[in-house]
Design a protein around this motif. Sequence first.
Motif, PDB file in Angstrom:
ATOM      1  N   LEU A 117      13.948 -21.212 -25.253  1.00  0.00           N
ATOM      2  CA  LEU A 117      13.145 -20.704 -24.068  1.00  0.00           C
ATOM      3  C   LEU A 117      14.361 -20.534 -22.851  1.00  0.00           C
ATOM      4  CD1 LEU A 117       9.585 -22.312 -24.108  1.00  0.00           C
ATOM      5  CD2 LEU A 117      10.500 -20.304 -25.436  1.00  0.00           C
ATOM      6  N   SER A 118      15.061 -21.437 -22.621  1.00  0.00           N
ATOM      7  CA  SER A 118      15.857 -21.042 -21.714  1.00  0.00           C
ATOM      8  C   SER A 118      16.889 -20.024 -21.836  1.00  0.00           C
ATOM      9  CB  SER A 118      16.878 -22.379 -21.216  1.00  0.00           C
ATOM     10  OG  SER A 118      17.772 -22.163 -20.141  1.00  0.00           O
ATOM     11  N   GLN A 133      17.598 -16.007 -20.077  1.00  0.00           N
ATOM     12  CA  GLN A 133      18.662 -15.346 -19.464  1.00  0.00           C
ATOM     13  C   GLN A 133      18.715 -13.945 -19.682  1.00  0.00           C
ATOM     14  OE1 GLN A 133      21.794 -17.690 -21.349  1.00  0.00           O
ATOM     15  NE2 GLN A 133      21.067 -19.498 -20.437  1.00  0.00           N
ATOM     16  N   PHE A 134      17.898 -13.563 -20.621  1.00  0.00           N
ATOM     17  CA  PHE A 134      17.943 -12.005 -20.923  1.00  0.00           C
ATOM     18  C   PHE A 134      16.725 -11.467 -20.060  1.00  0.00           C
ATOM     19  CE2 PHE A 134      20.416 -13.872 -24.079  1.00  0.00           C
ATOM     20  CZ  PHE A 134      21.471 -13.151 -23.818  1.00  0.00           C
ATOM     21  N   ALA A 135      16.068 -12.005 -19.070  1.00  0.00           N
ATOM     22  CA  ALA A 135      14.895 -11.608 -18.407  1.00  0.00           C
ATOM     23  C   ALA A 135      15.025 -10.023 -17.922  1.00  0.00           C
ATOM     24  CB  ALA A 135      14.544 -12.679 -17.290  1.00  0.00           C
ATOM     25  N   SER A 136      16.017  -9.793 -17.476  1.00  0.00           N
ATOM     26  CA  SER A 136      16.046  -8.292 -16.949  1.00  0.00           C
ATOM     27  C   SER A 136      15.984  -7.313 -17.880  1.00  0.00           C
ATOM     28  CB  SER A 136      17.620  -8.103 -16.387  1.00  0.00           C
ATOM     29  OG  SER A 136      18.818  -8.202 -17.269  1.00  0.00           O
ATOM     30  N   ASN A 174      10.934 -13.916 -17.990  1.00  0.00           N
ATOM     31  CA  ASN A 174      11.616 -15.139 -17.111  1.00  0.00           C
ATOM     32  C   ASN A 174      10.865 -16.560 -17.472  1.00  0.00           C
ATOM     33  OD1 ASN A 174       9.206 -15.016 -15.751  1.00  0.00           O
ATOM     34  ND2 ASN A 174       9.879 -13.524 -14.409  1.00  0.00           N
ATOM     35  N   THR A 175      11.330 -17.437 -16.740  1.00  0.00           N
ATOM     36  CA  THR A 175      10.572 -18.660 -17.085  1.00  0.00           C
ATOM     37  C   THR A 175       9.241 -18.661 -16.703  1.00  0.00           C
ATOM     38  OG1 THR A 175      11.273 -19.752 -14.992  1.00  0.00           O
ATOM     39  CG2 THR A 175      12.917 -20.143 -16.760  1.00  0.00           C
TER      40      THR A 175
END
Length: 127
Positions: A44-45, A49-52, A57-58
């Motif tokens: 999940l982390s 990291q590719f939330a953009s 996101n978390t």
Amino acid sequence: MILWCLDRRSTGPSEREVIAECRRLVRCLPNANMEVLKRLMQLLSEVSQFASINNMNTKNLAIVFAPNLFRGRDVSTMQSLKDTPFIMSVTKTLIEHRDEIFPVRLLFLLESPLQLSSPLTTATPLR
């Protein structure tokens, strides 16, 4: 101590205290369960990291995964709904601070060191 977060009248524990309590609780899990949870938090982390690109996101990952990770036995639907903000917060903490929460296990070879003259390296070429 982590249940202190449920009391809306208090300011709650600091982030350091929550991380310490998560670490303590994770270490109470059976080894196999702890390892699965650790690997899931690593995954999940990496996704976050590719939330953009993926909008995960978390916080969003915690919204999706928390209800499945922390579903209690014999808990009413109303109680589950009341606990949702808390379990999302804990899940978000597990993702964001996984390296601090989960123990690092170093594997040491108990056998003799790897020998360089294995059958693969000493084989004669085919003719």
